[in-house]
Design an enzyme around this catalytic site. Structure first.
Site, PDB file in Angstrom:
ATOM      1  N   ASP A  88      11.400  92.501  26.444  1.00  0.00           N
ATOM      2  CA  ASP A  88      12.517  91.757  25.872  1.00  0.00           C
ATOM      3  C   ASP A  88      13.825  92.325  26.418  1.00  0.00           C
ATOM      4  O   ASP A  88      13.829  93.305  27.156  1.00  0.00           O
ATOM      5  CB  ASP A  88      12.473  91.794  24.349  1.00  0.00           C
ATOM      6  CG  ASP A  88      12.496  93.205  23.794  1.00  0.00           C
ATOM      7  OD1 ASP A  88      12.860  94.139  24.533  1.00  0.00           O
ATOM      8  OD2 ASP A  88      12.131  93.388  22.611  1.00  0.00           O
ATOM      9  N   SER A  89      14.935  91.719  26.062  1.00  0.00           N
ATOM     10  CA  SER A  89      16.218  92.147  26.630  1.00  0.00           C
ATOM     11  C   SER A  89      16.834  93.319  25.898  1.00  0.00           C
ATOM     12  O   SER A  89      17.764  93.954  26.408  1.00  0.00           O
ATOM     13  CB  SER A  89      17.205  90.984  26.613  1.00  0.00           C
ATOM     14  OG  SER A  89      17.573  90.674  25.273  1.00  0.00           O
ATOM     15  N   GLY A  90      16.366  93.610  24.685  1.00  0.00           N
ATOM     16  CA  GLY A  90      16.957  94.670  23.874  1.00  0.00           C
ATOM     17  C   GLY A  90      18.078  94.201  22.983  1.00  0.00           C
ATOM     18  O   GLY A  90      18.533  94.945  22.106  1.00  0.00           O
ATOM     19  N   GLY A  91      18.524  92.959  23.160  1.00  0.00           N
ATOM     20  CA  GLY A  91      19.658  92.480  22.375  1.00  0.00           C
ATOM     21  C   GLY A  91      19.372  92.368  20.897  1.00  0.00           C
ATOM     22  O   GLY A  91      20.230  92.706  20.064  1.00  0.00           O
ATOM     23  N   GLN A 191      18.774  79.129  22.856  1.00  0.00           N
ATOM     24  CA  GLN A 191      19.306  79.372  21.520  1.00  0.00           C
ATOM     25  C   GLN A 191      19.794  78.052  20.922  1.00  0.00           C
ATOM     26  O   GLN A 191      19.597  76.997  21.489  1.00  0.00           O
ATOM     27  CB  GLN A 191      20.427  80.413  21.576  1.00  0.00           C
ATOM     28  CG  GLN A 191      19.941  81.834  21.850  1.00  0.00           C
ATOM     29  CD  GLN A 191      19.175  82.438  20.681  1.00  0.00           C
ATOM     30  OE1 GLN A 191      19.172  81.901  19.574  1.00  0.00           O
ATOM     31  NE2 GLN A 191      18.510  83.556  20.912  1.00  0.00           N
ATOM     32  N   ASP A 268       4.573  86.666  20.762  1.00  0.00           N
ATOM     33  CA  ASP A 268       4.495  88.093  20.417  1.00  0.00           C
ATOM     34  C   ASP A 268       4.939  88.246  18.977  1.00  0.00           C
ATOM     35  O   ASP A 268       5.703  87.411  18.468  1.00  0.00           O
ATOM     36  CB  ASP A 268       5.397  88.937  21.318  1.00  0.00           C
ATOM     37  CG  ASP A 268       6.855  88.908  20.837  1.00  0.00           C
ATOM     38  OD1 ASP A 268       7.266  89.855  20.137  1.00  0.00           O
ATOM     39  OD2 ASP A 268       7.562  87.920  21.127  1.00  0.00           O
ATOM     40  N   CYS A 306     -16.087  88.130  12.683  1.00  0.00           N
ATOM     41  CA  CYS A 306     -15.398  88.904  13.717  1.00  0.00           C
ATOM     42  C   CYS A 306     -16.377  89.830  14.434  1.00  0.00           C
ATOM     43  O   CYS A 306     -17.220  90.485  13.808  1.00  0.00           O
ATOM     44  CB  CYS A 306     -14.265  89.712  13.089  1.00  0.00           C
ATOM     45  SG  CYS A 306     -13.326  90.695  14.270  1.00  0.00           S
ATOM     46  N   CYS A 308     -15.196  92.325  16.537  1.00  0.00           N
ATOM     47  CA  CYS A 308     -14.419  93.449  17.050  1.00  0.00           C
ATOM     48  C   CYS A 308     -15.129  94.776  16.780  1.00  0.00           C
ATOM     49  O   CYS A 308     -16.075  94.855  15.996  1.00  0.00           O
ATOM     50  CB  CYS A 308     -13.016  93.460  16.440  1.00  0.00           C
ATOM     51  SG  CYS A 308     -12.907  94.132  14.755  1.00  0.00           S
ATOM     52  N   CYS A 311     -15.180  95.742  12.986  1.00  0.00           N
ATOM     53  CA  CYS A 311     -16.084  94.942  12.153  1.00  0.00           C
ATOM     54  C   CYS A 311     -17.551  95.182  12.507  1.00  0.00           C
ATOM     55  O   CYS A 311     -18.428  95.030  11.651  1.00  0.00           O
ATOM     56  CB  CYS A 311     -15.748  93.461  12.276  1.00  0.00           C
ATOM     57  SG  CYS A 311     -14.231  93.007  11.407  1.00  0.00           S
ATOM     58  N   HIS A 337      -8.665  95.701  14.627  1.00  0.00           N
ATOM     59  CA  HIS A 337      -9.154  94.450  14.052  1.00  0.00           C
ATOM     60  C   HIS A 337      -8.076  93.370  14.059  1.00  0.00           C
ATOM     61  O   HIS A 337      -8.327  92.235  14.489  1.00  0.00           O
ATOM     62  CB  HIS A 337      -9.648  94.643  12.621  1.00  0.00           C
ATOM     63  CG  HIS A 337      -9.867  93.331  11.930  1.00  0.00           C
ATOM     64  ND1 HIS A 337     -10.961  92.535  12.186  1.00  0.00           N
ATOM     65  CD2 HIS A 337      -9.087  92.630  11.058  1.00  0.00           C
ATOM     66  CE1 HIS A 337     -10.859  91.421  11.492  1.00  0.00           C
ATOM     67  NE2 HIS A 337      -9.734  91.451  10.790  1.00  0.00           N
TER      68      HIS A 337
END
Length: 378
Positions: A88-91, A191, A268, A306, A308, A311, A337
């Site tokens: 990401d940009s950090g903003g 935006q 994300d 699941c 994983c 599990c 998990h």
């Protein structure tokens, strides 16, 4: 970089060819705030099948710093993770975590949350940090505005975002003209709050700059889910079909399904890892709170559907015990998990789109939830 393979309604399945991995979409990117996903290492991520992770520009800028990252040739070597990184940009973090934040037309002044030192993020510095990370996908610095906000303030945010986007792409193209940044892809960020006119303006101004991909920013910051879904549905038609679409910082499994249904490819969110640490675990039928005493004698896995690592080996009773005892092992097993659940959900969504049965998949997803109410399309 991106090839769209199948569209079912508005849901899309594609493939991203990046410098360090090939990424199938829709995709969820685990958040690696400090160049790692909390409680997991690179081997864990590979076991989960994650081949792209988000790195945080603000945090890695403050610690360990650009010079350390440069000596390792980027975050891949530094972290030991061989897949791709989106940064990401950090903003957002400068705005939300930094003290004494002041936004100007040139950038963002903020004080470090670590030691109070003052820093100034410009569009160019945000990219320089990401070049040091050697990110496969880099985000431009944008002007995020919290909601609710007046239309005038949102319009100013869009104008600044467009200006910074122009500076960012000019700087990136200059780097590439010198033979640098050849494998770093650059995404613009749309935006406009929940104002449809301003979202359209922002999208059209950014697509004219021909970024490698486009993100929707400034959502899940105070508006309702219905407003967010409406904004996504309104904005995606203004974005080119041939470029990947990324919804930043969202969200619940339901949010992901609804956003895919409206044409989003990438996601994300800290939710699966953060909720895991706090005792909330995701299952195909909804969430459970593992700290609840009802699980003290429960021999079943977190989720019977699941496969994983957690599990397949451990019971709810064991996870309940580890959480109550504050054992560090709990954080790893629970995070494995939850992130595994998100990644599996995205793989299943992709298969449904490729097979042309997306709406059936969506109905089945909701039919298994504790709440069977399916939000209507907007």
């Amino acid at each position: 970089m991106f090839k769209l393979l199948r569209v079912d309604g508005n849901a899309r399945a594609g493939v991203l060819h990046l410098a360090h991995s090939v990424v199938q979409t829709p995709v969820f990117m685990p958040v690696g705030t400090q160049a790692c996903v909390k409680s997991l290492d690179a081997n864990d991520l590979e076991m989960l099948g994650a081949n792209i992770v988000l790195a945080n520009t603000y945090h890695t800028y403050l610690r360990p710093g650009i010079e350390v990252l440069k000596t390792f040739g980027g975050v891949h070597s530094f972290s030991g993770f061989g897949g791709s990184f989106l940064s990401d940009s950090g903003g957002f973090q400068a705005f939300s975590l930094g003290g004494n934040v002041k936004k100007t037309e040139q950038g963002i002044w903020f004080s470090s949350h670590l030691d109070g030192s003052k820093h100034f993020f410009t569009p160019e510095l945000a990219l320089d940090i990401q070049y040091a990370l050697n990110s496969d996908i880099m985000m431009v610095l944008d002007d995020l505005i919290a909601l609710p906000a007046t239309k005038d303030n949102v319009a100013k945010s869009v104008a600044v975002t467009t200006q910074w986007a122009k500076q960012s792409i000019a700087y990136h193209l200059h780097k590439q003209s010198k033979g640098e940044a050849q494998s770093n892809r650059l995404f613009g960020i749309v935006q406009g709050g929940i104002d449809k006119d301003l979202r359209a303006i922002s999208a059209q101004e950014l697509t004219a700059l021909n970024f490698d991909g486009y993100a929707l920013g400034g959502l899940a910051v105070g508006e309702s889910a219905e407003e967010m879904y409406g904004t996504i549905a309104h904005t995606t038609p203004f974005l080119p079909e041939s470029k990947p679409r990324y919804l930043m910082g969202v969200g619940t499994p339901e949010n992901l399904i609804e956003a895919i249904d409206r044409g989003i490819d990438m996601f994300d969110c800290v939710m699966p890892s953060r909720n895991a640490r706090n005792g909330t675990l995701f299952t195909h039928s909804g969430k459970i709170n593992i700290k609840n005493s009802r699980y003290k004698f429960d021999h079943t896995p977190i989720d019977s559907a699941c496969l994983c690592y957690t599990c397949s080996r451990y019971s709810r009773a064991y996870l309940h015990h580890l959480f109550r005892a504050q054992e560090l092992t709990y954080y790893r097993l629970a995070t494995l998990h939850n992130i595994g659940y998100y990644l599996t959900l995205m793989r299943a969504a992709r298969i449904a789109i490729m097979q042309g049965v997306w709406q059936d998949f969506k109905r089945q997803f909701y039919s298994q939830r504790v709440s069977n109410e399916i939000p209507s399309n907007q």
